[in-house]
Design a protein around this motif. Structure first.
Motif, PDB file in Angstrom:
ATOM      1  N   ASN A  74       6.029  -2.590   2.460  1.00 40.17           N
ATOM      2  CA  ASN A  74       5.573  -3.217   1.230  1.00 40.17           C
ATOM      3  C   ASN A  74       6.715  -3.775   0.389  1.00 40.17           C
ATOM      4  O   ASN A  74       6.485  -4.543  -0.541  1.00 40.17           O
ATOM      5  CB  ASN A  74       4.756  -2.224   0.397  1.00 40.17           C
ATOM      6  CG  ASN A  74       3.399  -1.940   1.023  1.00 40.17           C
ATOM      7  OD1 ASN A  74       2.971  -2.626   1.948  1.00 40.17           O
ATOM      8  ND2 ASN A  74       2.720  -0.914   0.530  1.00 40.17           N
ATOM      9  N   ASP A  88      -2.674   3.880  -0.950  1.00 40.21           N
ATOM     10  CA  ASP A  88      -2.316   3.779   0.469  1.00 40.21           C
ATOM     11  C   ASP A  88      -2.156   5.134   1.145  1.00 40.21           C
ATOM     12  O   ASP A  88      -1.919   5.187   2.354  1.00 40.21           O
ATOM     13  CB  ASP A  88      -1.021   2.970   0.630  1.00 40.21           C
ATOM     14  CG  ASP A  88      -1.258   1.474   0.535  1.00 40.21           C
ATOM     15  OD1 ASP A  88      -2.428   1.055   0.487  1.00 40.21           O
ATOM     16  OD2 ASP A  88      -0.270   0.719   0.503  1.00 40.21           O
ATOM     17  N   ARG A 107      -4.248   1.826   6.761  1.00 35.08           N
ATOM     18  CA  ARG A 107      -4.132   3.207   6.298  1.00 35.08           C
ATOM     19  C   ARG A 107      -5.240   4.085   6.879  1.00 35.08           C
ATOM     20  O   ARG A 107      -5.023   5.241   7.182  1.00 35.08           O
ATOM     21  CB  ARG A 107      -4.143   3.247   4.773  1.00 35.08           C
ATOM     22  CG  ARG A 107      -3.103   2.352   4.123  1.00 35.08           C
ATOM     23  CD  ARG A 107      -1.696   2.541   4.678  1.00 35.08           C
ATOM     24  NE  ARG A 107      -0.768   1.554   4.134  1.00 35.08           N
ATOM     25  CZ  ARG A 107       0.487   1.412   4.509  1.00 35.08           C
ATOM     26  NH1 ARG A 107       0.978   2.177   5.459  1.00 35.08           N
ATOM     27  NH2 ARG A 107       1.269   0.501   3.963  1.00 35.08           N
ATOM     28  N   ILE A 164       5.075   5.392   1.793  1.00 36.38           N
ATOM     29  CA  ILE A 164       3.773   5.613   2.423  1.00 36.38           C
ATOM     30  C   ILE A 164       3.944   6.269   3.787  1.00 36.38           C
ATOM     31  O   ILE A 164       3.201   7.186   4.152  1.00 36.38           O
ATOM     32  CB  ILE A 164       2.984   4.286   2.539  1.00 36.38           C
ATOM     33  CG1 ILE A 164       2.850   3.624   1.157  1.00 36.38           C
ATOM     34  CG2 ILE A 164       1.621   4.546   3.160  1.00 36.38           C
ATOM     35  CD1 ILE A 164       2.236   4.513   0.081  1.00 36.38           C
TER      36      ILE A 164
END
Length: 431
Positions: free
Chosen positions: A23, A316, A382, A244
């Motif tokens: 990201n 996420d 995800r 994440i």
């Protein structure tokens, strides 16, 4: 189409290196369009989305090279990519490219800021919600661009350049804040962004732009000040670690039991998720090498979480945490406030024997004694990794289909898990 086969029931022990954040990597790559000099990005993850964006940037005239792995380095060692947009050869981003990756719509900001014009296809639909580009278009118009939407394309013009302005977002938007940072960096005069997103990836982009010569203050806060400059130069920047990915593996350890060091993970980037994992019963400690997560096999406790913009619990990681709660001793409540329709993994988790009830944007998860392996289907990035987490703890064999979703956001997933004792293998379908 590849599948992943997992035989559950094994604890995880060892070390997992955390890759650069997807990201953060994508907007950093797009920022290369802002300068005619070379932007060098270190700690780049080797992901399908990164490869696709390289192809998209190449369409606009960006040349790139990737440093090879040094002798003796692990196969998952991070990469360095050099991006050079000496000449923009096309200011149009066609549908067939933008439709493959929503983030590629962000090229509209640097193309407009540098070239005075951009024509970019509206992105297609998204499995986890509409994620409209209205706020991104609002940014361009506030900075003085004329914007028309015609035949599915956003056509933005600012032949005399963009002008600094005050931009106040009606709601927090990461994409809108990325767009504003890139566009305002080359605008004439001063720009103030209010109700800006505070995510670490925003800070990473601002840090990189400042290395390139931009004048940005306040990134990571709700108000950001930008003084436009005439041009930006090249720079060297290391992508921050993927919070994440780190949170995902932390939840996998909490679910299976074991003891794993997440190398290079930064606790400041995911403290709310680490807090929830600790409340569930796993041990979390910070070392000078990263984050250590361990659980000795004791039962998990139910924990209620509500997704929120940073520093709140990340949307996420919502699917992954739901997988963890399916085997907690009691009922937990998970509230999704960021994206509508982000509970599609619920029906797949139910195939493992999970008990989950939905009421609007709230999922009530009643923990069960154990999960049973099953064939399942990934629906988005995800959600797909939440199925992997469930499979690691389930009894018997699980086959996860549509793993191209995983390849978009998790680098060397099977290898990293296998090195910690998981029984994971990729199955390639013939033809």
């Amino acid at each position: 189409m590849d599948r992943i086969r997992i035989v559950g029931g094994r604890t995880l022990e060892g070390r997992i290196p955390i890759s650069g954040a997807k990201n953060a990597a994508l907007p950093l790559m797009i920022a290369s369009l802002l300068t005619s000099e070379t932007l060098t990005l270190e700690n780049m993850p080797n992901l399908a989305d990164v490869s696709m964006l390289l192809r998209i940037l190449g369409h606009h005239g960006v040349d790139y090279s990737v440093d090879g792995r040094r002798p003796g380095e692990m196969p998952h060692a991070s990469r360095t990519i050099h991006l050079s947009a000496r000449a923009i050869v096309d200011t149009m981003a066609p549908y067939e490219l933008v439709s493959k990756m929503r983030a590629s719509f962000w090229v509209v900001a640097p193309l407009l800021a540098r070239m005075g014009e951009a024509k970019v296809s509206l992105p297609g639909g998204c499995a986890i919600g509409t994620r409209p580009v209205d706020l991104l278009i609002m940014v361009l118009e506030r900075l003085g661009a004329s914007v028309e939407i015609e035949a599915g394309y956003v056509h933005a013009r600012a032949q005399k350049g963009l002008r600094g302005a005050e931009i106040r977002f009606p709601k927090v938007t990461v994409g809108g804040t990325h767009t504003a940072l890139m566009a305002a960096s080359l605008a004439h005069g001063h720009t103030r962004i209010e109700n800006a997103a505070c995510e670490p990836e925003i800070v990473d982009l601002a840090d990189c732009l400042n290395k390139m010569g931009a004048k940005i203050k306040g990134a990571g806060q709700t108000a950001i000040e930008i003084e436009g400059v005439g041009s930006l130069s090249g720079a060297r920047h290391a992508v921050l670690p993927d919070r994440i990915e780190a949170g995902t593996y932390a939840m996998a350890v909490a679910m299976t039991g074991g003891d794993v060091l997440l190398e290079g993970a930064s606790p400041a980037l995911l403290q709310s998720a680490l807090d929830a994992i600790e409340q569930a019963g796993a041990g979390v400690s910070v070392t000078n090498e990263g984050i250590r997560v361990r659980r000795n096999g004791a039962g998990l406790s139910p924990v209620d979480v509500t997704t929120a913009p940073f520093p709140g619990f990340p949307t996420d990681l919502q699917a992954q945490f739901m997988a963890l709660m399916t085997v907690a001793k009691g009922c937990s409540r998970i509230t999704e406030t960021i994206f509508e329709n982000r509970f599609m993994h619920v029906q797949e988790l139910a195939r493992f024997g999970a008990k989950i009830r939905l009421e609007g944007d709230i999922a009530f998860v009643e923990g069960v004694e154990s999960l049973q392996g099953a064939p399942v289907m990934a629906t988005d990035l995800r959600a797909s990794v939440s199925l992997v987490i469930a499979a690691l703890a389930a009894e018997g064999e699980t086959v996860v289909n549509r793993v191209y979703h995983l390849d978009r956001g998790f680098e060397h997933l099977e290898e990293k898990l296998s090195r910690c004792g998981a029984l994971v293998e990729r199955l390639s379908n013939p033809g």
